[in-house]
Design a protein around this motif. Structure first.
Motif, PDB file in Angstrom:
ATOM      1  N   ASN A  51      11.337   0.543 -11.451  1.00 50.60           N
ATOM      2  CA  ASN A  51      11.480   0.196 -12.870  1.00 50.60           C
ATOM      3  C   ASN A  51      10.836  -1.152 -13.189  1.00 50.60           C
ATOM      4  OD1 ASN A  51      12.776   2.534 -13.792  1.00 50.60           O
ATOM      5  ND2 ASN A  51      14.789   1.770 -13.193  1.00 50.60           N
ATOM      6  N   GLY A  52       9.701  -1.411 -12.553  1.00 51.26           N
ATOM      7  CA  GLY A  52       8.945  -2.624 -12.827  1.00 51.26           C
ATOM      8  C   GLY A  52       9.481  -3.881 -12.180  1.00 51.26           C
ATOM      9  N   VAL A  53      10.576  -3.770 -11.425  1.00 53.34           N
ATOM     10  CA  VAL A  53      11.199  -4.932 -10.790  1.00 53.34           C
ATOM     11  C   VAL A  53      10.851  -4.922  -9.305  1.00 53.34           C
ATOM     12  CG1 VAL A  53      13.370  -6.095 -10.275  1.00 53.34           C
ATOM     13  CG2 VAL A  53      13.068  -4.926 -12.471  1.00 53.34           C
ATOM     14  N   LEU A  54      10.409  -6.059  -8.787  1.00 49.64           N
ATOM     15  CA  LEU A  54      10.066  -6.165  -7.374  1.00 49.64           C
ATOM     16  C   LEU A  54      11.271  -5.838  -6.503  1.00 49.64           C
ATOM     17  CD1 LEU A  54       7.933  -9.449  -7.407  1.00 49.64           C
ATOM     18  CD2 LEU A  54       7.078  -7.127  -7.022  1.00 49.64           C
ATOM     19  N   VAL A  55      11.043  -5.080  -5.434  1.00 49.47           N
ATOM     20  CA  VAL A  55      12.069  -4.765  -4.455  1.00 49.47           C
ATOM     21  C   VAL A  55      11.557  -5.188  -3.087  1.00 49.47           C
ATOM     22  CG1 VAL A  55      12.998  -2.835  -5.773  1.00 49.47           C
ATOM     23  CG2 VAL A  55      11.181  -2.423  -4.090  1.00 49.47           C
ATOM     24  N   LYS A  56      12.455  -5.243  -2.097  1.00 49.03           N
ATOM     25  CA  LYS A  56      11.996  -5.475  -0.730  1.00 49.03           C
ATOM     26  C   LYS A  56      11.140  -4.275  -0.331  1.00 49.03           C
ATOM     27  CE  LYS A  56      13.567  -6.279   4.007  1.00 49.03           C
ATOM     28  NZ  LYS A  56      14.736  -6.405   4.906  1.00 49.03           N
ATOM     29  N   PRO A  57       9.858  -4.466  -0.059  1.00 50.91           N
ATOM     30  CA  PRO A  57       8.967  -3.319   0.153  1.00 50.91           C
ATOM     31  C   PRO A  57       9.389  -2.471   1.356  1.00 50.91           C
ATOM     32  CG  PRO A  57       7.702  -5.318  -0.248  1.00 50.91           C
ATOM     33  CD  PRO A  57       9.118  -5.742  -0.009  1.00 50.91           C
ATOM     34  N   PHE A  58       9.125  -1.181   1.264  1.00 53.97           N
ATOM     35  CA  PHE A  58       9.421  -0.268   2.368  1.00 53.97           C
ATOM     36  C   PHE A  58       8.449   0.904   2.312  1.00 53.97           C
ATOM     37  CE2 PHE A  58      11.968   1.034  -1.252  1.00 53.97           C
ATOM     38  CZ  PHE A  58      11.869   2.418  -1.276  1.00 53.97           C
ATOM     39  N   PRO A 108      13.591   7.062 -10.452  1.00 56.34           N
ATOM     40  CA  PRO A 108      14.841   6.700 -11.129  1.00 56.34           C
ATOM     41  C   PRO A 108      15.166   7.705 -12.232  1.00 56.34           C
ATOM     42  CG  PRO A 108      13.437   4.776 -10.856  1.00 56.34           C
ATOM     43  CD  PRO A 108      12.609   5.965 -10.463  1.00 56.34           C
ATOM     44  N   MET A 109      16.454   7.985 -12.376  1.00 49.57           N
ATOM     45  CA  MET A 109      16.895   8.969 -13.370  1.00 49.57           C
ATOM     46  C   MET A 109      16.842   8.392 -14.780  1.00 49.57           C
ATOM     47  SD  MET A 109      20.203  10.618 -11.447  1.00 49.57           S
ATOM     48  CE  MET A 109      21.022   9.020 -11.383  1.00 49.57           C
ATOM     49  N   ASN A 110      17.105   9.290 -15.717  1.00 49.13           N
ATOM     50  CA  ASN A 110      17.361   8.937 -17.117  1.00 49.13           C
ATOM     51  C   ASN A 110      16.152   8.347 -17.824  1.00 49.13           C
ATOM     52  OD1 ASN A 110      19.981   9.810 -16.628  1.00 49.13           O
ATOM     53  ND2 ASN A 110      20.683   7.754 -16.090  1.00 49.13           N
ATOM     54  N   GLY A 111      14.958   8.849 -17.480  1.00 53.03           N
ATOM     55  CA  GLY A 111      13.781   8.454 -18.230  1.00 53.03           C
ATOM     56  C   GLY A 111      13.640   9.270 -19.502  1.00 53.03           C
ATOM     57  N   THR A 112      12.946   8.712 -20.456  1.00 51.46           N
ATOM     58  CA  THR A 112      12.626   9.408 -21.704  1.00 51.46           C
ATOM     59  C   THR A 112      11.162   9.137 -22.030  1.00 51.46           C
ATOM     60  OG1 THR A 112      13.155   7.559 -23.178  1.00 51.46           O
ATOM     61  CG2 THR A 112      14.988   9.003 -22.533  1.00 51.46           C
ATOM     62  N   PRO A 113      10.564   9.911 -22.959  1.00 53.22           N
ATOM     63  CA  PRO A 113       9.175   9.629 -23.336  1.00 53.22           C
ATOM     64  C   PRO A 113       8.974   8.231 -23.905  1.00 53.22           C
ATOM     65  CG  PRO A 113       9.785  11.839 -24.022  1.00 53.22           C
ATOM     66  CD  PRO A 113      11.049  11.184 -23.550  1.00 53.22           C
ATOM     67  N   THR A 114       9.991   7.693 -24.565  1.00 52.37           N
ATOM     68  CA  THR A 114       9.839   6.355 -25.148  1.00 52.37           C
ATOM     69  C   THR A 114      10.294   5.242 -24.203  1.00 52.37           C
ATOM     70  OG1 THR A 114      12.002   6.584 -26.211  1.00 52.37           O
ATOM     71  CG2 THR A 114      10.049   7.187 -27.510  1.00 52.37           C
ATOM     72  N   ALA A 115      11.088   5.593 -23.195  1.00 50.04           N
ATOM     73  CA  ALA A 115      11.558   4.589 -22.225  1.00 50.04           C
ATOM     74  C   ALA A 115      11.572   5.222 -20.844  1.00 50.04           C
ATOM     75  CB  ALA A 115      12.939   4.070 -22.613  1.00 50.04           C
ATOM     76  N   PRO A 116      10.401   5.477 -20.265  1.00 50.45           N
ATOM     77  CA  PRO A 116      10.370   6.107 -18.947  1.00 50.45           C
ATOM     78  C   PRO A 116      10.849   5.162 -17.855  1.00 50.45           C
ATOM     79  CG  PRO A 116       8.165   5.445 -19.615  1.00 50.45           C
ATOM     80  CD  PRO A 116       9.054   5.190 -20.792  1.00 50.45           C
ATOM     81  N   THR A 117      11.423   5.740 -16.821  1.00 43.65           N
ATOM     82  CA  THR A 117      11.701   4.984 -15.612  1.00 43.65           C
ATOM     83  C   THR A 117      10.452   5.033 -14.730  1.00 43.65           C
ATOM     84  OG1 THR A 117      12.629   6.931 -14.532  1.00 43.65           O
ATOM     85  CG2 THR A 117      14.151   5.488 -15.732  1.00 43.65           C
ATOM     86  N   SER A 118      10.442   4.252 -13.649  1.00 40.42           N
ATOM     87  CA  SER A 118       9.202   4.216 -12.857  1.00 40.42           C
ATOM     88  C   SER A 118       9.451   3.753 -11.432  1.00 40.42           C
ATOM     89  CB  SER A 118       8.167   3.297 -13.512  1.00 40.42           C
ATOM     90  OG  SER A 118       8.585   1.938 -13.458  1.00 40.42           O
ATOM     91  N   MET A 119       8.473   4.063 -10.592  1.00 39.96           N
ATOM     92  CA  MET A 119       8.396   3.594  -9.211  1.00 39.96           C
ATOM     93  C   MET A 119       6.946   3.219  -8.958  1.00 39.96           C
ATOM     94  SD  MET A 119       7.111   4.893  -6.077  1.00 39.96           S
ATOM     95  CE  MET A 119       7.307   6.669  -6.060  1.00 39.96           C
ATOM     96  N   THR A 120       6.711   2.069  -8.317  1.00 39.64           N
ATOM     97  CA  THR A 120       5.354   1.588  -8.046  1.00 39.64           C
ATOM     98  C   THR A 120       5.160   1.444  -6.546  1.00 39.64           C
ATOM     99  OG1 THR A 120       5.291   0.370 -10.147  1.00 39.64           O
ATOM    100  CG2 THR A 120       3.673  -0.237  -8.473  1.00 39.64           C
ATOM    101  N   PHE A 121       4.062   2.010  -6.051  1.00 44.36           N
ATOM    102  CA  PHE A 121       3.767   1.904  -4.628  1.00 44.36           C
ATOM    103  C   PHE A 121       2.302   1.554  -4.418  1.00 44.36           C
ATOM    104  CE2 PHE A 121       2.756   6.355  -5.520  1.00 44.36           C
ATOM    105  CZ  PHE A 121       1.579   6.561  -4.806  1.00 44.36           C
ATOM    106  N   ARG A 122       2.021   1.053  -3.225  1.00 43.70           N
ATOM    107  CA  ARG A 122       0.651   0.828  -2.772  1.00 43.70           C
ATOM    108  C   ARG A 122       0.366   1.775  -1.607  1.00 43.70           C
ATOM    109  NH1 ARG A 122       0.680  -5.886  -2.912  1.00 43.70           N
ATOM    110  NH2 ARG A 122       0.769  -6.019  -5.199  1.00 43.70           N
ATOM    111  N   SER A 123      -0.899   2.107  -1.421  1.00 40.96           N
ATOM    112  CA  SER A 123      -1.248   3.011  -0.331  1.00 40.96           C
ATOM    113  C   SER A 123      -2.653   2.728   0.166  1.00 40.96           C
ATOM    114  CB  SER A 123      -1.145   4.470  -0.793  1.00 40.96           C
ATOM    115  OG  SER A 123      -1.236   5.359   0.306  1.00 40.96           O
TER     116      SER A 123
END
Length: 603
Positions: free
Chosen positions: A543-550, A558-573
């Protein structure tokens, strides 16, 4: 002991999407014992059954697996009740099909060869009104989930296949045919639990919801540690087979004990899907006090998550999926290790005081209005006398392929950023009279909505299931998209979405040796488990907040996303070593089969 609170829910209120996707399983009340350390008068027999183990020799494991129907008896939610079933399964060549396929054990640097032989009967006649790609429930193929291996066709003349899953309509391994797969496992491949299962678009969910899956263990430096070698290894294949049952509300005309209609899994029936471990409902594990074991957890369910906790004990997790960590993460009793569909974990367990304890799945949320109730998965009986064993010491060895992806490395290797959007969209939006394009239409000139168009393959309208009138799709936008995820007019909310089977579906083209950062948005209330093939994910934000990477290869959005307020996960590869086509998708396999998947091609 208090039972975790649960909330009952119906199929209709599971998702607030204009579509309902239930995931409940019928679970009896928790057993009365709470694992408080009370001693047993006698030592009971262990009923935990390990899958057959096939170990590589001299750098090679060469096996042949057949696919055929298995006739057996399985327990329901109540272990005292059983059902005779007739379900698709794997077996060794010239051998009987089995409830749990063999565990394939290889070392980093080995070659794994699997010859897949399809002994299933011919496909049944197509169901009128069903999407075309759902008409091949007895065609199949093979995917090695989480493995960093070549994804293409190695030699079309032989033919010889890598981890190739992008077979077209009616392709794959048809009944009466076979296919040779070969996987050359790199010396620095992560050591941990992986698994294998079919992955033909349109038939994946029905086949995995039978018994078509097996563990794939990659061995490395961590397995050579003396204390790790001395700890007995238990493989836990968590299965939840689906089949017609007298307890089901609707069996769609399918005889008891069988899975022959996509509607059976599209509706996620509330019975006939009790969680088994290697085919056994609530097996018993017997340990000596002080004994150390390593438990390998693999969630093969096609929809439901687990939240694993052992009464009176600490589960010391040391792999996330198949990726080792230098230090343990401790989960005390009552704190669950969440495993969504497709997830794995490795844990060290040291038996405590003599007594009876329970491996539980705690109640776990899957959407805004859906809770999977708590369940007892296994009984653990600890007996005297105590023995002395050591928990493997930290730091634990980690593969060189799992070094952190720094900002500097990202920038030095292209640094491309992409935004991917998961969305299940009600077909009510597909009104040809709409005054403007809706997210799953294209400009009128394409004639997409005309009779005979591909739209019939976008939705499932048979039998009035809970997924009818719904498009399961992935949208994608460029790296120049707006950084504001809550603005419905921002370009990170695509104007158009296409399911995987659409001719308009997007493929992500990625340069070899690039390092990229992708953000996956969820516009639904359900937590779709995101899985990407070949190259694992280094997760850096939720959700745009830095976490301890894994590192992982499967992670619930993340649950409970909507078109106007989607949830998110960001990864590198790191897109290294291999070119070729593969996919990313939702590992709620009904969603995948209905189109929540997108192609990736490394060039």
């Amino acid at each position: 002991m208090n039972t975790p609170p649960t909330k009952s829910f119906s199929r209709r209120d599971f998702l607030q999407l204009g579509v309902s996707l239930t995931a409940g399983i019928a679970v009896p009340p928790l057993l009365s014992a709470c694992g408080n350390g009370s001693s047993n008068a006698s030592v009971p027999q262990q009923t935990f059954v390990q899958p057959q183990l096939l170990q590589s020799q001299n750098g090679l494991l060469d096996v042949s697996l057949t696919v055929s129907y298995l006739d057996t008896v399985v327990s329901g939610s109540d272990p005292t009740q059983s059902q005779r079933v007739h379900l698709r399964s794997y077996g060794l060549t010239n051998g009987q099909p089995v409830v749990t396929a063999p565990t394939l054990s290889v070392n980093a640097g080995d070659r794994l060869r699997i010859k897949l032989i399809n002994n299933l009967p011919e496909n049944p006649p197509p169901v009128p009104g069903n999407p075309d790609y759902l008409g091949y429930p007895n065609n199949t193929n093979m995917h090695v989930h989480g493995m960093h291996v070549f994804p293409g066709i190695i030699d079309p003349a032989i033919p010889l296949y890598g981890d190739y899953v992008v077979d077209g309509l009616g392709e794959g391994v048809a009944p009466g045919e076979s296919r040779q797969y070969q996987y050359d496992i790199r010396e620095n491949h992560p050591a941990g639990p992986f698994w294998y299962h079919p992955h033909l678009h349109g038939s994946t969910a029905m086949q995995v919801a039978s018994f078509m899956s097996g563990a794939l263990m990659v061995r490395g430096l961590i397995d050579a540690m003396p204390d790790m070698k001395s700890a007995e290894e238990l493989i836990f294949m968590f299965q939840a087979p689906y089949y017609s049952s007298p307890n089901n509300d609707n069996n769609y005309g399918v005889p008891n004990g069988q899975l022959e209609s996509f509607s059976q899994i599209a509706n996620n029936p509330s019975s006939g899907s009790a969680v088994l471990i290697n085919g056994v409902r609530r097996p018993r594990i017997v340990m000596q006090s002080g004994q150390v074991q390593r438990w390998r957890f693999i969630n093969t369910q096609i929809f439901n998550p687990l939240s694993l906790s052992l009464d009176g004990h600490t589960l010391k997790r040391y792999t996330v999926d198949g990726y080792a960590t230098e230090t343990y993460t401790d989960y005390a009793s009552g704190q669950g290790i969440r495993l969504d569909a497709g997830n794995r974990a490795s844990c060290i367990v040291q038996a405590g005081s003599p007594g009876t304890y329970y491996l539980r799945s705690l109640a776990v949320n899957v959407s805004k209005n859906g809770v999977i109730p708590a369940d007892i998965l296994a009984e653990v009986v600890v007996v005297a006398p105590a023995i002395t064993m050591q928990v493997p010491a930290e730091p634990l060895p980690v593969s060189s392929s799992l070094l952190p992806i720094t900002n500097a490395e990202l920038a030095a290797h292209g640094g491309m950023k992409r935004n991917i959007v998961f969305r299940a969209i009600s077909n009510a939006l597909l009104n040809p009279q709409a005054t403007k394009n809706t997210p799953i239409t294209v400009p009128p000139a394409s004639n997409l909505l005309s009779p005979g168009s591909e739209l019939q393959d976008w939705i499932y309208n048979t039998d009035s299931t809970s997924v009818m009138n719904t498009v399961f799709a992935i949208g994608a936008v460029s790296s120049t998209a707006s950084a504001n995820p809550v603005d419905p007019t921002a370009t990170n909310n695509p104007d158009q979405y296409y399911p995987f089977q659409s001719s308009h579906s997007i493929t992500q083209i990625v340069p070899l040796n690039s390092v990229e950062e992708w953000t996956i948005y969820n516009m639904n209330s359900v937590g779709h488990p995101f899985h990407i093939h070949v190259n694992p994910m280094y997760v850096v934000k939720i959700n745009g907040v830095l976490v301890k990477p894994f590192w992982c290869d499967t992670l619930a959005l993340p649950m409970n996303g909507t078109p106007t307020a989607p949830t998110s996960m960001t990864f590198r590869s790191r897109f290294v070593d291999y070119t070729g086509p593969y996919v990313m998708h939702c590992h709620m396999l009904v969603h995948e089969d209905l189109g929540m998947m997108q192609g990736v091609t490394v060039v």
